[in-house]
Design a protein around this motif. Structure first.
Motif, mmCIF file in Angstrom:
data_model
loop_
_atom_site.group_PDB
_atom_site.id
_atom_site.type_symbol
_atom_site.label_atom_id
_atom_site.label_comp_id
_atom_site.label_asym_id
_atom_site.label_seq_id
_atom_site.Cartn_x
_atom_site.Cartn_y
_atom_site.Cartn_z
ATOM 1 N N ASP A 403 0.813 -1.214 0.000
ATOM 2 C CA ASP A 403 0.000 0.000 0.000
ATOM 3 C C ASP A 403 0.844 1.260 0.000
ATOM 4 O O ASP A 403 0.523 2.248 -0.683
ATOM 5 N N ARG A 425 -10.188 1.273 -2.307
ATOM 6 C CA ARG A 425 -9.736 0.077 -1.612
ATOM 7 C C ARG A 425 -10.455 -1.108 -2.225
ATOM 8 O O ARG A 425 -11.667 -1.109 -2.382
ATOM 9 N N ARG A 429 -6.919 -3.794 -0.128
ATOM 10 C CA ARG A 429 -5.694 -3.134 -0.565
ATOM 11 C C ARG A 429 -5.985 -1.723 -1.081
ATOM 12 O O ARG A 429 -7.070 -1.441 -1.593
ATOM 13 N N PHE A 430 -4.995 -0.855 -0.970
ATOM 14 C CA PHE A 430 -5.017 0.463 -1.592
ATOM 15 C C PHE A 430 -4.631 0.268 -3.061
ATOM 16 O O PHE A 430 -3.528 -0.199 -3.361
#
Length: 457
Positions: A403, A425, A429-430
């Motif tokens: 991230d 997101r 996860r970013f």
């Protein structure tokens, strides 16, 4: 300033707009200013005396473009596009000059009847059945709120309008977590409440699980709650999720249904993409935004209704001063929507659909989808870059190893300014979203994303 002055300044403004668009590629896409910078440059009070237009226009040129994120930039790949085709801009200029309030037919027959005609044109363009009628809202948030208010009142036999919600049953609304936050807002504003918006489990492809929907409805009924409606996602904002609407409908147990196709609905002008929202033609309400991908500039959100009577019964209010003496059978679109006042939005749809034709709109959509897929494959081939969601139409997402690295890349890309991307997101996860759809973009503009990633990762 009078109308003679306006004539000259409107021509100067048109020249400015032409030059602005011609030079957009030379500007950073996102505003490169700190919060509060423009505010600090403005006087704290309005002037007592009139100021010359030369000074006002000069201040506009000095202050505003540099503090603007350029939504019409051909390398704007953030959020979703808010396209303004030249034909739409011309129509808006005329609509602004007429400045009609289309709240009732009598107040502007042209606004009402052109809207009726454009809803017919768009219904056919998207391949919807002839029975659907439509209206124009400002945004999909308002259209969805209108649909949810109607669901609420249908569940309450229209008692909520008179009695309020106090002491009434617990109403339950169903959608997947991939739906837009406007559904959450509608549940809150309609008095249903955030806790009573049931986020139904999704399958691996991020579509609503039909059996999970059926179980949720059955469990709520067994608990004494009152299910009031189901909202389907057709092109989610995060990574473009599509519910399998046709598979879910048998599990809705007769509840009213609404389809949020705000972004992806425009793509349904292309018959080859209609399988993505199969079943939408059997739903009660559908919203899509021509201002996102069809060239009709913001704001312009279309809601189609299988039978408008329920929504008119919910939102319609006809005091004596709004009655139409020509007869009660005319369409007064304020009764279909939350606001009473209504802008002449149909004019830009008329100009856009005639100036480019459906084939012109289809060509834009098809190009954007193809270029998005090509960009995805180019990024996939870069070491350290992971495609985190595959293209759904012209939207996909990617990330780096963690991230922190992904966020640092996004910050660097947007600071450089050649392209503009945003994040979401996904699967915890970013990730970086890429949404291709700018009216004036080219394949070379789209590939600038890959070049920026290569330079800056």
């Amino acid at each position: 300033m009078n109308h003679d002055d306006l004539n000259g300044w409107a021509k100067r403004a048109a020249d400015w707009v032409r030059d602005y668009h011609a030079g957009l590629r030379d500007r950073p896409v996102r505003a490169q200013v700190a919060p509060g910078a423009l505010l600090a440059a403005l006087p704290s009070e309005a002037p007592e005396a009139a100021e010359p237009m030369e000074r006002i226009f000069a201040d506009f040129e000095r202050l505003i473009p540099g503090a603007t994120t350029h939504w019409q930039h051909p390398r704007f790949f953030a959020y979703f596009p808010a396209n303004a085709s030249p034909a739409s801009m011309l129509a808006e200029q005329l609509a602004n000059g007429i400045a009609a309030n289309g709240m009732i037919w009598q107040g502007s027959p042209a606004a009402t009847e052109l809207e009726l005609a454009m809803m017919g044109w768009l219904r056919g363009a998207l391949g919807l059945p002839e029975g659907f009628a439509g209206t124009i809202h400002d945004t999909a948030t308002t259209a969805t709120l209108s649909a949810v208010l109607t669901m609420r009142e249908r569940a309450l036999a229209w008692r909520g309008l008179e009695d309020g919600l106090a002491g009434g049953p617990v109403l339950r609304l169903y959608a997947s977590a991939q739906c837009h936050s406007s559904i959450d807002k509608a549940a809150r504003l309609a008095g249903i409440g955030q806790r009573n918006l049931v986020k139904v489990a999704v399958a691996d492809d991020l579509s609503m699980d039909p059996e999970a929907l059926g179980r949720a409805i059955a469990e709520d009924r067994a608990a004494g709650h009152v299910p009031c409606g189901v909202i389907f996602c057709a092109g989610g904002t995060g990574v473009g999720a599509f519910d399998r609407i046709a598979d879910c409908l048998p599990h809705c147990e007769g509840l009213p249904t609404h389809v949020d196709a705000a972004w992806a609905g425009s793509a349904m002008v292309c018959p080859e993409f209609r399988g993505l929202w199969a079943g939408a033609e059997r739903c009660d309400s559908i919203v899509f935004n021509p201002h996102k991908w069809m060239g009709a500039q913001f704001d312009c959100s279309v809601q189609f209704l299988r039978d408008p009577a329920a929504q008119v019964n919910t939102l319609g209010l006809r005091p004596e001063y709004l009655r139409t003496l020509e007869g009660e059978d005319v369409t007064n679109f304020n009764e279909w929507t939350v606001p009473l006042g209504r802008r002449f939005r149909a004019l830009k749809l008329w100009f856009v659909l005639r100036a480019y034709g459906l084939e012109g709109v289809r060509a834009k959509v098809r190009d954007h989808v193809a270029w998005s897929e090509a960009l995805c494959e180019r990024l996939r081939g870069m070491p350290g870059v992971e495609i985190t969601s595959e293209p759904r139409l012209s939207l996909f997402s990617f990330a780096l190893g963690d991230d922190a690295a992904t966020e640092a890349l996004l910050t660097a890309v947007n600071r450089e300014g050649r392209v503009y991307l945003t994040q979401t997101r996904h699967a915890g996860r970013f990730v970086i979203r890429v949404s291709v759809g700018s009216w004036d973009c080219t394949e070379a503009d789209v590939m600038e994303v890959a070049e920026a990633v290569e330079r800056l990762r």
